[in-house]
Design a protein around this motif. Structure first.
Motif, PDB file in Angstrom:
ATOM      1  N   ALA A 150       0.967  -0.857  -0.266  1.00 48.01           N
ATOM      2  CA  ALA A 150       0.190  -0.262  -0.059  1.00 48.01           C
ATOM      3  C   ALA A 150       1.215   1.416  -0.212  1.00 48.01           C
ATOM      4  CB  ALA A 150      -0.855   0.037   1.273  1.00 48.01           C
ATOM      5  N   ALA A 151       1.831   1.129   1.027  1.00 45.38           N
ATOM      6  CA  ALA A 151       3.015   2.835   1.015  1.00 45.38           C
ATOM      7  C   ALA A 151       3.417   2.954  -0.213  1.00 45.38           C
ATOM      8  CB  ALA A 151       4.067   2.537   1.747  1.00 45.38           C
ATOM      9  N   LYS A 171       2.783   1.407  -3.631  1.00 47.78           N
ATOM     10  CA  LYS A 171       1.682   2.112  -4.071  1.00 47.78           C
ATOM     11  C   LYS A 171       1.246   4.222  -4.438  1.00 47.78           C
ATOM     12  CE  LYS A 171      -1.780  -2.094  -5.604  1.00 47.78           C
ATOM     13  NZ  LYS A 171      -1.930  -2.921  -5.112  1.00 47.78           N
ATOM     14  N   ALA A 172       1.200   4.270  -2.822  1.00 49.36           N
ATOM     15  CA  ALA A 172       0.563   5.423  -2.361  1.00 49.36           C
ATOM     16  C   ALA A 172       2.540   6.484  -2.608  1.00 49.36           C
ATOM     17  CB  ALA A 172       0.414   5.334  -0.812  1.00 49.36           C
ATOM     18  N   ALA A 173       3.056   5.218  -2.863  1.00 44.58           N
ATOM     19  CA  ALA A 173       4.737   6.578  -3.539  1.00 44.58           C
ATOM     20  C   ALA A 173       4.883   6.523  -4.236  1.00 44.58           C
ATOM     21  CB  ALA A 173       5.363   5.865  -2.818  1.00 44.58           C
ATOM     22  N   GLY A 174       3.789   5.689  -5.283  1.00 41.55           N
ATOM     23  CA  GLY A 174       3.743   6.018  -6.831  1.00 41.55           C
ATOM     24  C   GLY A 174       5.735   5.602  -7.332  1.00 41.55           C
ATOM     25  N   LEU A 175       5.593   4.172  -6.841  1.00 41.69           N
ATOM     26  CA  LEU A 175       6.755   3.144  -6.857  1.00 41.69           C
ATOM     27  C   LEU A 175       6.985   2.097  -7.542  1.00 41.69           C
ATOM     28  CD1 LEU A 175       9.027   4.046  -3.107  1.00 41.69           C
ATOM     29  CD2 LEU A 175       9.440   4.990  -5.542  1.00 41.69           C
ATOM     30  N   VAL A 176       5.999   1.513  -7.416  1.00 37.57           N
ATOM     31  CA  VAL A 176       5.485   0.361  -8.446  1.00 37.57           C
ATOM     32  C   VAL A 176       5.649   0.240  -9.709  1.00 37.57           C
ATOM     33  CG1 VAL A 176       3.551  -0.894  -9.571  1.00 37.57           C
ATOM     34  CG2 VAL A 176       3.091   0.134  -7.559  1.00 37.57           C
ATOM     35  N   ASP A 177       5.950   1.325 -10.480  1.00 40.53           N
ATOM     36  CA  ASP A 177       6.925   1.151 -12.075  1.00 40.53           C
ATOM     37  C   ASP A 177       7.965   1.192 -11.908  1.00 40.53           C
ATOM     38  OD1 ASP A 177       4.454   1.186 -13.038  1.00 40.53           O
ATOM     39  OD2 ASP A 177       4.516   3.376 -14.127  1.00 40.53           O
ATOM     40  N   THR A 178       8.794   1.448 -10.810  1.00 42.85           N
ATOM     41  CA  THR A 178      10.055   1.458 -10.681  1.00 42.85           C
ATOM     42  C   THR A 178      10.354   0.267 -10.058  1.00 42.85           C
ATOM     43  OG1 THR A 178       9.987   4.691  -9.986  1.00 42.85           O
ATOM     44  CG2 THR A 178      11.961   2.756  -8.927  1.00 42.85           C
ATOM     45  N   LEU A 179      10.174  -0.389  -8.975  1.00 44.07           N
ATOM     46  CA  LEU A 179       9.941  -1.231  -8.291  1.00 44.07           C
ATOM     47  C   LEU A 179      10.150  -2.664  -8.994  1.00 44.07           C
ATOM     48  CD1 LEU A 179       9.966  -0.652  -4.459  1.00 44.07           C
ATOM     49  CD2 LEU A 179      11.772  -0.744  -5.775  1.00 44.07           C
ATOM     50  N   SER A 180       9.087  -2.486 -10.309  1.00 40.65           N
ATOM     51  CA  SER A 180       8.867  -3.494 -11.264  1.00 40.65           C
ATOM     52  C   SER A 180       9.778  -3.485 -12.345  1.00 40.65           C
ATOM     53  CB  SER A 180       7.516  -3.120 -12.027  1.00 40.65           C
ATOM     54  OG  SER A 180       5.934  -3.307 -10.865  1.00 40.65           O
ATOM     55  N   GLY A 181      10.665  -1.833 -12.544  1.00 40.00           N
ATOM     56  CA  GLY A 181      11.692  -1.933 -13.531  1.00 40.00           C
ATOM     57  C   GLY A 181      12.757  -3.112 -13.448  1.00 40.00           C
ATOM     58  N   LYS A 182      13.224  -3.242 -14.365  1.00 39.61           N
ATOM     59  CA  LYS A 182      14.362  -4.215 -14.619  1.00 39.61           C
ATOM     60  C   LYS A 182      15.897  -4.341 -13.573  1.00 39.61           C
ATOM     61  CE  LYS A 182      18.389  -5.324 -18.094  1.00 39.61           C
ATOM     62  NZ  LYS A 182      19.216  -4.273 -19.049  1.00 39.61           N
ATOM     63  N   GLY A 183      16.096  -2.683 -12.735  1.00 42.88           N
ATOM     64  CA  GLY A 183      16.825  -3.359 -11.191  1.00 42.88           C
ATOM     65  C   GLY A 183      17.862  -3.609 -12.032  1.00 42.88           C
ATOM     66  N   PRO A 184      19.392  -3.689 -10.774  1.00 46.75           N
ATOM     67  CA  PRO A 184      19.068  -4.974  -9.804  1.00 46.75           C
ATOM     68  C   PRO A 184      18.840  -3.703  -8.747  1.00 46.75           C
ATOM     69  CG  PRO A 184      20.921  -4.792 -10.073  1.00 46.75           C
ATOM     70  CD  PRO A 184      20.433  -4.189 -11.616  1.00 46.75           C
ATOM     71  N   PHE A 185      17.851  -4.679  -7.762  1.00 41.93           N
ATOM     72  CA  PHE A 185      17.490  -4.188  -6.614  1.00 41.93           C
ATOM     73  C   PHE A 185      17.821  -5.504  -5.324  1.00 41.93           C
ATOM     74  CE2 PHE A 185      14.373  -1.807  -9.516  1.00 41.93           C
ATOM     75  CZ  PHE A 185      14.919  -0.726  -9.288  1.00 41.93           C
ATOM     76  N   THR A 186      17.600  -4.760  -4.319  1.00 41.81           N
ATOM     77  CA  THR A 186      17.705  -5.022  -3.135  1.00 41.81           C
ATOM     78  C   THR A 186      17.105  -4.197  -2.158  1.00 41.81           C
ATOM     79  OG1 THR A 186      20.421  -5.956  -3.372  1.00 41.81           O
ATOM     80  CG2 THR A 186      19.321  -5.548  -0.732  1.00 41.81           C
ATOM     81  N   LYS A 221       3.710  12.174   0.388  1.00 44.72           N
ATOM     82  CA  LYS A 221       3.654  11.572  -0.440  1.00 44.72           C
ATOM     83  C   LYS A 221       5.968  11.738  -0.834  1.00 44.72           C
ATOM     84  CE  LYS A 221       3.966   9.909  -6.152  1.00 44.72           C
ATOM     85  NZ  LYS A 221       3.653  10.378  -7.017  1.00 44.72           N
ATOM     86  N   ALA A 222       6.196  12.869  -0.935  1.00 45.51           N
ATOM     87  CA  ALA A 222       7.743  12.554  -0.345  1.00 45.51           C
ATOM     88  C   ALA A 222       9.260  13.069   0.610  1.00 45.51           C
ATOM     89  CB  ALA A 222       8.091  14.209  -0.975  1.00 45.51           C
ATOM     90  N   THR A 223       8.021  12.526   1.880  1.00 51.17           N
ATOM     91  CA  THR A 223       8.157  11.755   3.009  1.00 51.17           C
ATOM     92  C   THR A 223       7.950  10.397   3.351  1.00 51.17           C
ATOM     93  OG1 THR A 223       7.548  13.680   4.261  1.00 51.17           O
ATOM     94  CG2 THR A 223       7.879  11.688   5.639  1.00 51.17           C
TER      95      THR A 223
END
Length: 185
Positions: free
Chosen positions: A55-56, A58-73, A99-101
């Motif tokens: 939920a957080a 989604k609220a921060a608008g990070l779904v596309d980023t964390l669905s991207g190529k990465g790599p992410f930890t 949202k910024a916080t």
């Protein structure tokens, strides 16, 4: 001859599939299987222990980023980790005006690398017990060992323990943690 050849091909195929499945073995998280061929977001959505995090995100608008190529930890706090925050904190953070916080807090849980626990443990050992971890949110976490577990100390002195390590994703890795990591400001 044909039946024997067909049988041998089928046996070889089954052996290959069994080997691939064994290599793809990931821990269950939040009662759901985690698949290494799915993204961080695709897997997190299925974890009943990470509904607040989803939920957080989604609220921060990070779904596309964390669905991207990465790599992410991603050091992924559980619902219980969010529940440790003062009452009303999560509800306040997910409001559009905050949202910024929220984004700052969430990105302090993300490293732009594929850091498995073996690599983190090596960095901790190489740095004589404490390794600074720079996040995409600009935070610096201090990774340490506590027995066999990795801990992360945030910029406010809060400590999170990795409770499930090395949950492989198609775009990185998740380490489940038991506390929310906070930036200095």
């Amino acid at each position: 001859m044909f039946n024997r050849m067909t049988l041998m091909t089928a046996a070889a195929t089954l052996a290959f599939v069994a080997t691939a499945a064994a290599q793809d073995k990931n821990p269950m998280v939040g009662g759901a299987p985690m698949f290494s061929n799915k993204t961080i977001v695709e897997n997190a959505i299925n974890s009943k222990d990470h509904t607040t995090l989803v939920a957080a995100v989604k609220a921060a608008g990070l779904v596309d980023t964390l669905s991207g190529k990465g790599p992410f930890t991603v050091f992924a706090p559980t619902n219980a980790a969010f529940a440790k925050l003062p009452a009303g904190t999560v509800e306040t953070l997910i409001r559009p005006e905050n949202k910024a916080t929220l984004t700052k807090i969430l990105t302090c849980h993300v490293v732009s690398a594929n850091a498995l626990s073996s690599a983190i443990n090596k960095m901790i050992a190489d740095d004589r017990g404490t390794h600074p971890v720079k996040t995409v949110g600009g935070c610096v976490l201090q990774a340490k060992k506590d027995g066999n577990r990795i801990t992360l100390t945030d910029e406010k002195g809060g400590v999170a323990t990795v409770t499930i390590a090395d949950v492989r994703q198609s775009n990185g890795v998740i380490h489940v943690i038991d506390s929310v990591l906070l930036p200095a400001s």
